[in-house]
Design a protein around this motif. Structure first.
Motif, PDB file in Angstrom:
ATOM      1  N   ASP A 173     -18.116 -12.503  -2.063  1.00  0.00           N
ATOM      2  CA  ASP A 173     -16.838 -12.849  -0.967  1.00  0.00           C
ATOM      3  C   ASP A 173     -16.338 -14.138  -1.556  1.00  0.00           C
ATOM      4  N   ASP A 174     -16.534 -14.598  -2.582  1.00  0.00           N
ATOM      5  CA  ASP A 174     -15.842 -15.747  -3.079  1.00  0.00           C
ATOM      6  C   ASP A 174     -14.407 -15.336  -3.271  1.00  0.00           C
ATOM      7  N   LYS A 175     -13.273 -16.354  -3.206  1.00  0.00           N
ATOM      8  CA  LYS A 175     -12.048 -15.828  -3.362  1.00  0.00           C
ATOM      9  C   LYS A 175     -11.458 -15.031  -4.489  1.00  0.00           C
ATOM     10  N   THR A 176     -11.968 -15.527  -5.796  1.00  0.00           N
ATOM     11  CA  THR A 176     -11.811 -15.044  -7.040  1.00  0.00           C
ATOM     12  C   THR A 176     -12.421 -13.838  -7.366  1.00  0.00           C
ATOM     13  N   THR A 177     -13.550 -13.488  -6.619  1.00  0.00           N
ATOM     14  CA  THR A 177     -14.424 -12.396  -6.937  1.00  0.00           C
ATOM     15  C   THR A 177     -14.064 -11.352  -5.847  1.00  0.00           C
ATOM     16  N   ASN A 178     -13.713 -11.883  -4.937  1.00  0.00           N
ATOM     17  CA  ASN A 178     -12.683 -10.713  -3.913  1.00  0.00           C
ATOM     18  C   ASN A 178     -11.789 -10.001  -4.648  1.00  0.00           C
ATOM     19  N   GLU A 179     -10.831 -10.886  -5.042  1.00  0.00           N
ATOM     20  CA  GLU A 179      -9.541 -10.239  -5.691  1.00  0.00           C
ATOM     21  C   GLU A 179     -10.024  -9.642  -6.822  1.00  0.00           C
ATOM     22  N   ALA A 180     -10.832  -9.869  -7.729  1.00  0.00           N
ATOM     23  CA  ALA A 180     -11.425  -8.891  -8.795  1.00  0.00           C
ATOM     24  C   ALA A 180     -11.908  -7.736  -8.070  1.00  0.00           C
ATOM     25  N   LEU A 181     -12.661  -7.568  -7.128  1.00  0.00           N
ATOM     26  CA  LEU A 181     -12.996  -6.483  -6.541  1.00  0.00           C
ATOM     27  C   LEU A 181     -12.101  -5.577  -5.942  1.00  0.00           C
ATOM     28  N   CYS A 182     -10.949  -6.166  -5.599  1.00  0.00           N
ATOM     29  CA  CYS A 182      -9.785  -5.621  -4.952  1.00  0.00           C
ATOM     30  C   CYS A 182      -8.952  -4.826  -6.078  1.00  0.00           C
ATOM     31  N   PHE A 183      -9.058  -5.257  -7.138  1.00  0.00           N
ATOM     32  CA  PHE A 183      -8.178  -4.718  -8.388  1.00  0.00           C
ATOM     33  C   PHE A 183      -8.999  -3.622  -8.883  1.00  0.00           C
ATOM     34  N   ALA A 184     -10.529  -3.816  -8.884  1.00  0.00           N
ATOM     35  CA  ALA A 184     -11.272  -3.000  -9.687  1.00  0.00           C
ATOM     36  C   ALA A 184     -11.464  -1.642  -8.556  1.00  0.00           C
ATOM     37  N   ARG A 185     -11.413  -1.816  -7.361  1.00  0.00           N
ATOM     38  CA  ARG A 185     -11.714  -0.622  -6.558  1.00  0.00           C
ATOM     39  C   ARG A 185     -10.029   0.168  -6.768  1.00  0.00           C
ATOM     40  N   PHE A 186      -9.186  -0.684  -6.743  1.00  0.00           N
ATOM     41  CA  PHE A 186      -7.779   0.184  -7.267  1.00  0.00           C
ATOM     42  C   PHE A 186      -7.986   0.764  -8.290  1.00  0.00           C
ATOM     43  N   PHE A 187      -8.272   0.142  -9.422  1.00  0.00           N
ATOM     44  CA  PHE A 187      -8.359   0.982 -10.618  1.00  0.00           C
ATOM     45  C   PHE A 187      -9.245   2.133 -10.670  1.00  0.00           C
ATOM     46  N   CYS A 188     -10.531   2.038  -9.795  1.00  0.00           N
ATOM     47  CA  CYS A 188     -11.410   3.213  -9.803  1.00  0.00           C
ATOM     48  C   CYS A 188     -11.178   4.078  -8.650  1.00  0.00           C
ATOM     49  N   ALA A 189     -10.407   3.854  -7.559  1.00  0.00           N
ATOM     50  CA  ALA A 189      -9.983   4.746  -6.788  1.00  0.00           C
ATOM     51  C   ALA A 189      -9.599   6.141  -7.133  1.00  0.00           C
ATOM     52  N   SER A 190     -10.170   7.189  -6.128  1.00  0.00           N
ATOM     53  CA  SER A 190      -9.613   8.506  -6.692  1.00  0.00           C
ATOM     54  C   SER A 190      -8.583   8.869  -5.870  1.00  0.00           C
ATOM     55  N   PRO A 191      -7.733   9.912  -6.446  1.00  0.00           N
ATOM     56  CA  PRO A 191      -6.489  10.379  -5.763  1.00  0.00           C
ATOM     57  C   PRO A 191      -6.302  10.300  -4.280  1.00  0.00           C
ATOM     58  N   ARG A 192      -7.144  10.644  -3.649  1.00  0.00           N
ATOM     59  CA  ARG A 192      -6.899  10.685  -2.418  1.00  0.00           C
ATOM     60  C   ARG A 192      -7.231   9.444  -1.665  1.00  0.00           C
ATOM     61  N   GLU A 193      -7.768   8.560  -2.178  1.00  0.00           N
ATOM     62  CA  GLU A 193      -8.088   7.206  -1.613  1.00  0.00           C
ATOM     63  C   GLU A 193      -6.955   6.395  -2.132  1.00  0.00           C
ATOM     64  N   LEU A 194      -5.939   6.558  -3.092  1.00  0.00           N
ATOM     65  CA  LEU A 194      -4.921   6.034  -3.530  1.00  0.00           C
ATOM     66  C   LEU A 194      -3.960   5.990  -2.667  1.00  0.00           C
ATOM     67  N   LEU A 195      -4.050   7.011  -1.528  1.00  0.00           N
ATOM     68  CA  LEU A 195      -3.113   7.221  -0.752  1.00  0.00           C
ATOM     69  C   LEU A 195      -3.035   6.025   0.403  1.00  0.00           C
ATOM     70  N   MET A 196      -4.188   5.549   0.485  1.00  0.00           N
ATOM     71  CA  MET A 196      -4.324   4.519   1.625  1.00  0.00           C
ATOM     72  C   MET A 196      -4.339   2.921   0.861  1.00  0.00           C
ATOM     73  N   LEU A 197      -4.079   2.998  -0.500  1.00  0.00           N
ATOM     74  CA  LEU A 197      -4.068   1.500  -0.977  1.00  0.00           C
ATOM     75  C   LEU A 197      -2.506   1.009  -1.082  1.00  0.00           C
ATOM     76  N   PRO A 198      -2.574  -0.336  -0.773  1.00  0.00           N
ATOM     77  CA  PRO A 198      -1.026  -0.873  -0.951  1.00  0.00           C
ATOM     78  C   PRO A 198      -0.810  -1.307  -2.284  1.00  0.00           C
ATOM     79  N   ARG A 199       0.554  -1.445  -2.321  1.00  0.00           N
ATOM     80  CA  ARG A 199       1.066  -1.989  -3.706  1.00  0.00           C
ATOM     81  C   ARG A 199       0.290  -3.262  -4.007  1.00  0.00           C
TER      82      ARG A 199
END
Length: 270
Positions: free
Chosen positions: A109-135
């Motif tokens: 939940d640290d600011k930098t780690t939270n940002e890292a996890l946001c990008f990691a989840r975007f990179f690892c998201a499935s095609p279906r999950e990608l439809l729910m994600l922001p730019r």
């Protein structure tokens, strides 16, 4: 010019402010300090790379009283080469490109780690999950609008990515964490407050963060495989035995995902 002569200590013993009435910078004690004792100030909750770069020292036990560690390590997240959604993800990354330099600590939940996890989840998201994600715009406030855990399967891929990057980072250092500990124990080899000692303290802290994510991935992969009722019993039995950072991730990420969608099946898919 005098305020920065105070050495750093946490929890803080003083506070500073500009007093408009006196038209002066003031430092006030927050507790009794005996005559002749050193007066400390807190330079804040920071990673050792910030302490060393900005102030010229590193903290050997850079933790709060509750054990929370503030050290970080820099990693480079990249889109997986075999990702079938690459063509759809790249436009959403904009100027960020296909990789992202991030800093991670041992606290999800640290600011930098939270940002890292946001990008990691975007990179690892499935095609279906990608439809729910922001730019993934650089102006996004990831603290207010984070990409929360998407699914068991995707979070397992996220932890696997971080584990691989941390293992690769450990290979780049010329020494192991155990060798650093031995060096730090020798005060003739590394005199207190010397530049060499500060550098080893910084390096050792980065390795500790890497080992944390490697161990977390292994631990959570086992937890993700448990049915919800069994996971709930496991958490109840072991809650007080776990490191606070691990416990926080299990409580706030692993448990809700398993409760919502079930654990991993034998082939590793959700």
């Amino acid at each position: 010019p005098y305020a920065d002569m105070l050495n750093h200590y946490r929890p803080r013993e003083t506070k500073w402010e500009f007093d408009d009435t006196r038209q002066a910078f003031t430092i006030t004690t927050l507790q009794p300090i005996g005559g002749g004792a050193q007066v400390y100030d807190s330079y804040g909750q920071k990673c050792n790379h910030r302490f060393l770069l900005n102030y010229g020292f590193a903290v050997e036990r850079n933790r709060d009283a509750d054990g929370r560690c503030h050290n970080e390590v820099r990693l480079l997240l990249e889109l997986p080469e075999d990702d079938p959604s690459t063509a759809h993800k790249l436009p959403l990354l904009g100027d960020e490109g296909s990789d992202k330099s991030v800093r991670v600590s041992m606290n999800h939940d640290d600011k930098t780690t939270n940002e890292a996890l946001c990008f990691a989840r975007f990179f690892c998201a499935s095609p279906r999950e990608l439809l729910m994600l922001p730019r993934m715009d650089e102006n996004n406030d990831w603290q207010k609008r984070p990409i929360r855990p998407l699914s068991v399967e995707t979070e397992v891929r996220v932890l696997g990515m971080l584990r691989r990057l941390c293992e690769e980072q450990l290979q780049r250092y010329p020494t192991t964490m155990e060798e650093d500990d031995a060096m730090l124990a020798d005060r003739e080899l590394l005199p207190p407050f010397s530049n060499h000692r500060n550098a080893v303290v910084l390096r050792r802290g980065e390795k500790e963060v890497c080992h944390y994510w490697i161990n977390l991935e292994q631990h959570c992969r086992e937890l993700f495989a448990l049915p919800w009722k069994e996971l709930r019993r496991h958490i109840a039995r072991n809650h007080g035995k776990q490191d606070g950072a691990v416990r926080g991730y299990v409580d706030e990420v692993v448990a809700p995902l398993v409760k919502r969608g079930g654990g991993l099946v034998a082939d590793g898919s959700a």
